[in-house]
Design a protein around this motif. Structure first.
Motif, PDB file in Angstrom:
ATOM      1  N   LEU A 157       0.419 -15.759 -15.160  1.00 28.99           N
ATOM      2  CA  LEU A 157      -0.633 -15.056 -14.432  1.00 28.99           C
ATOM      3  C   LEU A 157      -1.710 -16.006 -13.959  1.00 28.99           C
ATOM      4  N   LYS A 158      -2.191 -15.759 -12.746  1.00 31.16           N
ATOM      5  CA  LYS A 158      -3.348 -16.488 -12.231  1.00 31.16           C
ATOM      6  C   LYS A 158      -4.630 -15.798 -12.702  1.00 31.16           C
ATOM      7  N   GLU A 159      -5.760 -16.419 -12.386  1.00 28.01           N
ATOM      8  CA  GLU A 159      -7.045 -15.780 -12.667  1.00 28.01           C
ATOM      9  C   GLU A 159      -7.198 -14.527 -11.805  1.00 28.01           C
ATOM     10  N   ASN A 160      -7.849 -13.519 -12.343  1.00 25.62           N
ATOM     11  CA  ASN A 160      -8.152 -12.277 -11.614  1.00 25.62           C
ATOM     12  C   ASN A 160      -6.919 -11.651 -10.958  1.00 25.62           C
ATOM     13  N   PRO A 161      -5.919 -11.300 -11.758  1.00 30.57           N
ATOM     14  CA  PRO A 161      -4.736 -10.659 -11.180  1.00 30.57           C
ATOM     15  C   PRO A 161      -5.062  -9.266 -10.657  1.00 30.57           C
ATOM     16  N   ALA A 162      -4.129  -8.688  -9.934  1.00 25.33           N
ATOM     17  CA  ALA A 162      -4.298  -7.329  -9.403  1.00 25.33           C
ATOM     18  C   ALA A 162      -4.390  -6.313 -10.542  1.00 25.33           C
ATOM     19  N   MET A 163      -4.942  -5.149 -10.231  1.00 19.51           N
ATOM     20  CA  MET A 163      -4.978  -4.043 -11.174  1.00 19.51           C
ATOM     21  C   MET A 163      -3.553  -3.538 -11.421  1.00 19.51           C
ATOM     22  N   LEU A 164      -3.231  -3.264 -12.678  1.00 22.57           N
ATOM     23  CA  LEU A 164      -1.905  -2.769 -13.033  1.00 22.57           C
ATOM     24  C   LEU A 164      -1.930  -1.254 -13.221  1.00 22.57           C
ATOM     25  N   ILE A 165      -1.056  -0.563 -12.489  1.00 21.93           N
ATOM     26  CA  ILE A 165      -0.849   0.874 -12.654  1.00 21.93           C
ATOM     27  C   ILE A 165       0.644   1.084 -12.883  1.00 21.93           C
ATOM     28  N   ALA A 166       0.987   1.886 -13.883  1.00 20.31           N
ATOM     29  CA  ALA A 166       2.396   2.137 -14.193  1.00 20.31           C
ATOM     30  C   ALA A 166       2.824   3.491 -13.650  1.00 20.31           C
ATOM     31  N   ARG A 167       4.026   3.554 -13.077  1.00 24.25           N
ATOM     32  CA  ARG A 167       4.582   4.841 -12.647  1.00 24.25           C
ATOM     33  C   ARG A 167       5.669   5.252 -13.639  1.00 24.25           C
ATOM     34  N   VAL A 168       5.486   6.422 -14.231  1.00 22.20           N
ATOM     35  CA  VAL A 168       6.463   6.971 -15.168  1.00 22.20           C
ATOM     36  C   VAL A 168       7.571   7.682 -14.401  1.00 22.20           C
ATOM     37  N   ARG A 169       8.632   8.016 -15.113  1.00 24.64           N
ATOM     38  CA  ARG A 169       9.746   8.719 -14.472  1.00 24.64           C
ATOM     39  C   ARG A 169       9.379  10.161 -14.108  1.00 24.64           C
ATOM     40  N   GLY A 170      10.193  10.745 -13.227  1.00 25.87           N
ATOM     41  CA  GLY A 170      10.001  12.133 -12.839  1.00 25.87           C
ATOM     42  C   GLY A 170      10.364  13.088 -13.970  1.00 25.87           C
TER      43      GLY A 170
END
Length: 533
Positions: A157-170
């Motif tokens: 990982l670099k400094e200041n990575p993107a925000m992480l959002i997880a998508r769960v299954r349907g």
């Protein structure tokens, strides 16, 4: 641990747990899985039955519409809970599976958000899903790294990575490798429990919450189910209400008539809605399967300029902004080309697509490849400038969007070329999915389950209604099978004999034949496909 041991009473693993996987299935995790499955699975099963009941009414001639009994919610004065500061700016999001190297590359890309996908971009192999939980845990801790075994290249990982959002299954997808009381645990519930449990503390230490994407809802009662699941686990782990904040994908036709209600049901946990355009097209076909006057043309001409899709986008923006929620745009699935002239054309199409979205008032948008980021960033800057979002764009002057607008039939031809392309795309995607890959570059586009679903259901619907191609030939099971044999030979030549033999193409061909020629529409290709994993 052997497959027949019971790690917790009435919890059975159909797969052995490696030492690494044991860290995900701690005693606490196992107890929560049993407790929440017993509490919420019966209600989920009732909701899935309600989907079938609703579909029966559409098959018998009814059309989706705004519900009279919830008019007070649509007409009421209310707003969702305030959006957390770190979720207010989401101009550009990238998506991909929960594979370790891809997570690192996506978080390092010039984007605001990476949506790590347990759903349509992820083949639900046991190893892929549980390793994905480990990968996301490490990403949230900030210590994720990877060394490529072939090249020796190291990723970090670099400094200041993107925000992480997880998508769960349907909600429709089971987890067959994990049983409670002899029945599969709902895949969505498992994804959520494990992700919340292993990440809420590391997220809280950064002043953040557990952020999710929720897919394929069809009714506000399903949103209420999720709301109750979120609240239950927050309370169980003594976390404040709103620790979980979600974005709901409006990617089914019934859900577009329930957007106010979905926002209201999840008002303590939701931050926005997303135009999941590819699944939405699939759902349009599936929901209106029995309506001969609503059959779509070639997939390639079903763009956001089609009236029913334009109405959907504009209504989503207006609804979200009225309620203080973000209105996220759809996916640009293009992959940059190494040919400069071809790449210029690709970027021109991407720019036009994103100009339409941001000028309409969307707060952010999706890409499938980091090479598109500079182009989309440029468009976002033009419309948003220093604003984190466009919630101030109310669209209050718009003419009211009616049910008829949202159901408007599409113009365009059904061509031999379009049908053959559908066959090749569906065949290659299903083969990749059966081989453990849920996100695949095919003919310059990053394809996931949604686009394969459009490809095969379009042909199914053409067959069922005896539609003709532009050259006058009627689309029949026999014509499809002839083209399938021919296009399978084309794909075999493209991929080579070694890949054809090793990557489940023969099984994919059989499955594609079965679900496309069946008299009853297969709800999701991933359900019969899952039996082969």
């Amino acid at each position: 641990m052997s497959s027949n041991e019971k790690p917790t009473q009435d919890l059975v693993f159909a797969k052995e747990l490696t030492n690494e996987f044991r860290s995900i299935f701690s005693e606490q995790a196992q107890a929560l899985i049993v407790e929440l499955t017993r509490k919420f699975r019966p209600r989920l099963q009732e909701l899935l039955v309600s989907r079938k009941v609703a579909q029966d009414t559409y098959d018998n001639g009814a059309l989706p519409d705004f519900a009279k009994e919830t008019a007070d919610i649509r007409n009421g004065e209310w707003r969702i809970a305030a959006i957390p500061k770190d979720l207010q700016k989401r101009h550009l999001e990238i998506t991909g599976p929960v594979e370790r190297k891809m997570i690192i590359n996506a978080l390092n890309a010039d984007v605001d958000v990476f949506m790590a996908d347990f759903e349509d971009a992820q083949s639900p192999t046991w190893e892929g899903l549980i390793q994905g939980q480990i990968n996301l845990r490490d990403a949230n801790l900030g210590n994720i790294s990877h060394t490529d075994t072939k090249s020796g290249k190291e990723y970090a990982l670099k400094e200041n990575p993107a925000m992480l959002i997880a998508r769960v299954r349907g909600l429709h997808l089971p987890e067959k490798h994990l049983l409670v009381d002899g029945q599969p645990v709902p895949g969505a519930l498992l994804d959520f429990i494990l992700y919340f449990l292993h990440n809420y503390q590391s997220r809280a230490e950064k002043g953040s919450g557990v952020y999710l994407y929720v897919p394929k809802l069809q009714h506000h009662q399903e949103a209420l189910w999720w709301n109750d699941v979120f609240s239950y686990l927050e309370d169980k782990l003594e976390q404040p209400r709103g620790t979980v904040r979600c974005t709901v994908l409006i990617e089914t036709l019934p859900a577009v008539f329930q957007m106010h209600e979905i926002l209201h049901s999840l008002r303590h946990h939701i931050v926005g809605l997303n135009c999941g355009r590819w699944d939405y097209i699939f759902s349009y076909i599936k929901t209106l399967r029995a309506h001969a006057d609503r059959v779509l043309p070639d997939r390639q001409v079903v763009t956001m300029n089609q009236p029913f899709l334009s109405a959907y986008s504009r209504l989503l923006i207006k609804t979200c902004h009225q309620r203080g929620a973000l209105a996220m745009g759809g996916m640009a699935a293009f992959i940059p080309s190494k040919d400069s002239a071809e790449n210029a054309e690709i970027l021109k199409k991407v720019r036009a697509d994103k100009e339409l979205e941001f000028s309409n008032g969307h707060d952010g948008t999706w890409i499938a490849h980091p090479g598109l980021a500079p182009t989309v960033r440029d468009v976002a800057a033009k419309y948003l400038g220093d604003y984190p979002n466009q919630i101030h764009v109310s669209r209050e002057q718009d003419a009211e969007i009616s049910a008829a607008d949202l159901l408007e039939p599409s113009t365009g031809e059904r061509t031999e070329e379009g049908m053959r392309t559908n066959i090749r795309v569906a065949l290659q995607y299903i083969a990749a999915w059966l081989s453990g890959k849920g996100c695949v570059p095919i003919y310059g586009l990053m394809e996931d389950a949604a686009t394969a679903e459009i490809s095969r259901t379009s042909i199914w619907q053409w067959i069922q209604h005896g539609k003709a191609l532009s050259d006058g030939r009627k689309v029949t099971k026999e014509l499809f099978r002839t083209m399938l044999a021919e296009e399978a030979d084309v794909v075999a030549q493209e991929v080579g004999n070694e890949r054809w033999q090793s990557e489940n193409f023969a099984t994919a061909k059989t499955l594609l034949d079965e679900i496309t020629t069946a008299d009853e529409l297969t709800e999701f290709l991933t359900l019969p496909g899952y039996k082969h994993l």
